[in-house]
Design an enzyme around this catalytic site. Sequence first.
Site, short mmCIF file in Angstrom:
data_model
loop_
_atom_site.label_atom_id
_atom_site.label_comp_id
_atom_site.label_asym_id
_atom_site.label_seq_id
_atom_site.Cartn_x
_atom_site.Cartn_y
_atom_site.Cartn_z
N LEU A 45 28.28 20.48 10.51
CA LEU A 45 27.24 21.68 9.71
C LEU A 45 26.79 22.42 10.50
CD1 LEU A 45 26.23 22.12 6.88
CD2 LEU A 45 24.26 20.48 7.48
N SER A 46 26.13 21.88 11.47
CA SER A 46 25.14 22.74 12.18
C SER A 46 25.83 23.99 13.10
CB SER A 46 24.29 22.00 13.40
OG SER A 46 23.78 20.99 12.78
N ILE A 104 27.90 18.54 17.86
CA ILE A 104 28.63 17.93 16.88
C ILE A 104 28.66 16.59 17.48
CG2 ILE A 104 30.61 17.42 15.75
CD1 ILE A 104 28.79 19.69 14.44
N ARG A 158 4.00 -10.31 32.75
CA ARG A 158 3.34 -9.69 33.95
C ARG A 158 2.04 -9.89 33.89
NH1 ARG A 158 4.41 -6.08 38.11
NH2 ARG A 158 2.60 -4.61 38.32
N GLN A 165 4.29 2.47 28.74
CA GLN A 165 2.90 2.56 28.93
C GLN A 165 2.79 0.91 29.69
OE1 GLN A 165 1.27 5.26 29.46
NE2 GLN A 165 -0.55 4.19 30.24
N GLY A 225 3.98 -0.06 32.58
CA GLY A 225 3.47 0.80 33.76
C GLY A 225 4.49 1.19 34.50
N GLY A 226 4.29 1.30 36.00
CA GLY A 226 5.48 1.76 36.73
C GLY A 226 6.85 1.33 36.59
N GLU A 260 20.40 15.13 11.79
CA GLU A 260 20.32 14.82 10.40
C GLU A 260 19.13 15.16 9.57
OE1 GLU A 260 22.59 11.62 9.00
OE2 GLU A 260 23.80 11.56 10.93
N GLY A 261 18.51 16.53 9.99
CA GLY A 261 17.23 17.18 9.27
C GLY A 261 16.13 16.66 10.40
N1 CAA Z 1 22.01 16.02 -3.57
C1 CAA Z 1 22.40 16.90 -4.35
N2 CAA Z 1 22.39 18.40 -4.33
C2 CAA Z 1 21.42 18.73 -3.70
C3 CAA Z 1 20.59 18.21 -2.75
C4 CAA Z 1 20.78 16.74 -2.83
N3 CAA Z 1 20.30 15.90 -1.71
N4 CAA Z 1 19.86 18.90 -1.86
C5 CAA Z 1 19.87 20.00 -2.32
N5 CAA Z 1 20.96 20.20 -3.38
C6 CAA Z 1 21.38 21.26 -4.12
C7 CAA Z 1 20.46 21.89 -5.01
O1 CAA Z 1 20.14 21.29 -6.26
C8 CAA Z 1 20.78 23.39 -5.09
O2 CAA Z 1 22.02 23.35 -6.21
P1 CAA Z 1 21.64 24.22 -7.64
O3 CAA Z 1 21.34 25.82 -6.93
O4 CAA Z 1 22.93 24.22 -8.30
O5 CAA Z 1 20.42 23.69 -8.06
C9 CAA Z 1 21.55 23.60 -3.83
O6 CAA Z 1 21.84 22.22 -3.20
C10 CAA Z 1 20.79 24.29 -2.78
O7 CAA Z 1 19.50 23.54 -2.57
P2 CAA Z 1 18.33 24.15 -2.13
O8 CAA Z 1 17.98 25.64 -2.79
O9 CAA Z 1 17.08 23.08 -2.14
O10 CAA Z 1 18.79 24.65 -0.59
P3 CAA Z 1 17.80 25.30 0.63
O11 CAA Z 1 18.59 26.06 1.34
O12 CAA Z 1 16.25 25.43 0.24
O13 CAA Z 1 18.09 23.98 1.71
C11 CAA Z 1 17.27 21.99 2.68
C12 CAA Z 1 17.43 22.69 1.35
C13 CAA Z 1 16.84 20.52 2.32
C14 CAA Z 1 16.12 22.61 3.70
C15 CAA Z 1 18.74 21.79 3.43
O14 CAA Z 1 19.08 23.05 3.77
C16 CAA Z 1 18.73 20.78 4.53
O15 CAA Z 1 18.86 19.73 4.22
N6 CAA Z 1 18.78 21.14 5.83
C17 CAA Z 1 18.92 20.24 7.02
C18 CAA Z 1 20.48 20.32 7.16
C19 CAA Z 1 20.62 19.18 8.41
O16 CAA Z 1 20.15 18.16 8.00
N7 CAA Z 1 21.25 19.24 9.41
C20 CAA Z 1 21.66 18.53 10.25
C21 CAA Z 1 22.86 18.47 10.63
S1 CAA Z 1 24.07 17.28 10.46
C22 CAA Z 1 23.90 16.08 11.76
O17 CAA Z 1 23.05 16.25 12.71
C23 CAA Z 1 24.98 15.10 12.02
C24 CAA Z 1 25.08 14.51 13.55
O18 CAA Z 1 25.73 14.93 14.21
C25 CAA Z 1 24.15 13.46 13.75
#
Ligand code: CAA
Length: 381
Positions: free
Chosen positions: A125-126, A157, A268, A336, A339-340, A363-364
Site C-alpha cells: 500500500l505505502s 514493503i 542482579r 534501564q 543498566g549497562g 499498519e497506521g
Molecule cells: N472499513 C471499511 N471501509 C472503510 C474503513 C474501514 N475500516 N475505513 C475507511 N473506509 C471507507 C470509508 O467508509 C469511505 O468510503 P465511502 O466514501 O464509501 O463512505 C472510504 O473508505 C474513504 O474513507 P475516509 O474518507 O475515512 O478516508 P481518508 O482518506 O480520510 O483516510 C485513514 C482514512 C484512516 C487516514 C486511512 O487513510 C488510513 O488508514 N491510513 C493509514 C494507512 C496505513 O495503515 N498504512 C500502512 C501501510 S500497510 C503496512 O504497514 C503493512 C506492512 O508492511 C506491515
Amino acid sequence: MDLSLSEEHLMIRQAARDFAQTELLPGVIERDEKQSFPGEQIKKMGELGFLGMMTDPKYNGSGMDTLSYVIAMEEFSKVDASASVIVSVNNSLVCWGIETFGSDMQKQKYLTRLASGEIIGAFCLSEPEAGSDATSQKTTAIDNGDHYVLNGTKNWITNGGSAEVYLVIAQTDKEKGHKGINALIVEKDTPGFEIGPKENKLGIRGSDTHSLNFNDVKVPKENRIGENGFGFKFAMKTLAGGRIGIAAQALGIAAGAYELALKYAKERKAFGTEIANHQAIAFKLADMHTQIEAARHLVYKAAWDKDNGHNYDLSGAMAKLYASQVAMDTTVEAVQIHGGNGYVKDYHVERLMRDAKITQIYEGTSEIQKIVISREILRKS
Ligand code: CAA
C-alpha cells in the site's frame, strides 16, 4: 464474565512459546545483526500451521480464531519480532484479505499455498508520498481490456524480497478518488516487476523490507480482488484486522522485555541485595506489569470483537495505539533496569527496544489510530 483462556488456547500458547524458545531464540541476535531473513524458521512455522492460522482448513489453513492468533503472535514477538511481523502480514493481511474478498480461483491458486506456508505474501500500500494518506496513490493500474497495466513504486514493503505473491493497491481512475482504486494480486516473476534494495532498518532487522518497482507490469483482470473500485475499502478492511496482529506483536515485545527485566532484577545485586528489592526497580516492574496487562485486555477484546462478528475498527485501533505505546515505554524501562548490560546486545532488551518503535509506525501510525478512534467515538456519540 469469564476471562479465562480455554484449554485449546492454553495449548496454542504453549506450542508457540515452545517454538519461540527452541527455534526462534537461537540465532536471533545474529539475524538482527546481519539482517538475515529467518527463512528456515518461517518454513517450520508454515509446517506447524502458524502461517494460515485463521484460514479455513479447506484452503490449507488451521481454522483457528483470532484469539488463538494473537496469543501465538504475543509468544513469537516476545523473542523475535522480525519473525512475528512476517507471520502477521501473511496471516492478517494476505491470507485473510484473499479468503474474505477473493474469488474462488484466487483462493485455490494463491490462498492454498499461502496458508500452508509453501509461499509467503506481501501487502503493498505505502508509497514514497502515500503512507498515512492512503488515498493519494501514485501507482496506477490502467484498464487495458483483459488486464491492467501497473506502473509505480511501493515503499517499506514487509516480505518485499521473499514473497511470491504481492497484493498491490493502485489507482485505476484518479477522477473517482478512493472509489477508483483497485487491489491486484501480482506474482513475483511477472515481467516489469522489480524488487528494490533491502532497507537497513533500526529494528525488526531480520524481516525483509524493500521498495518495489512496477514498469508496465501486465496483471490479468481475474487477479483483481473484488469489484472494480473496491481496492481502497479492501485495504481499509484488511488493515483493520492487521492492526490487531500488530497490537499483539507490540504486546509480545513489551511482555518479552518485562520478563527479561523481572528475571534480571531478581538476580542482579547492588547495595547488598537483589535490585528487585529496591523500590526504584520494584515500582518500575509494577508499572510495566500493570500496563502490559491492560494492553493484553485491549488486544484480546479486539480479537473477541472480530471473532464474534462485531465491528473491530475501534477496538483494533485502541489496542494498537495503547499496546505500541506500552511496548515503547516497557522496553525503555527494561533497558534501564539492566543498566549497562541493557545497552549491549547479549541481553536482548536493546533489540526489543529498537523493535518496539515500528509498532507505532506500520499498519497506521499512532496518529492514524487516533484519527480512527476519534472518528468512531464521534460517530457513535
Ligand atoms: N472499513 C471499511 N471501509 C472503510 C474503513 C474501514 N475500516 N475505513 C475507511 N473506509 C471507507 C470509508 O467508509 C469511505 O468510503 P465511502 O466514501 O464509501 O463512505 C472510504 O473508505 C474513504 O474513507 P475516509 O474518507 O475515512 O478516508 P481518508 O482518506 O480520510 O483516510 C485513514 C482514512 C484512516 C487516514 C486511512 O487513510 C488510513 O488508514 N491510513 C493509514 C494507512 C496505513 O495503515 N498504512 C500502512 C501501510 S500497510 C503496512 O504497514 C503493512 C506492512 O508492511 C506491515
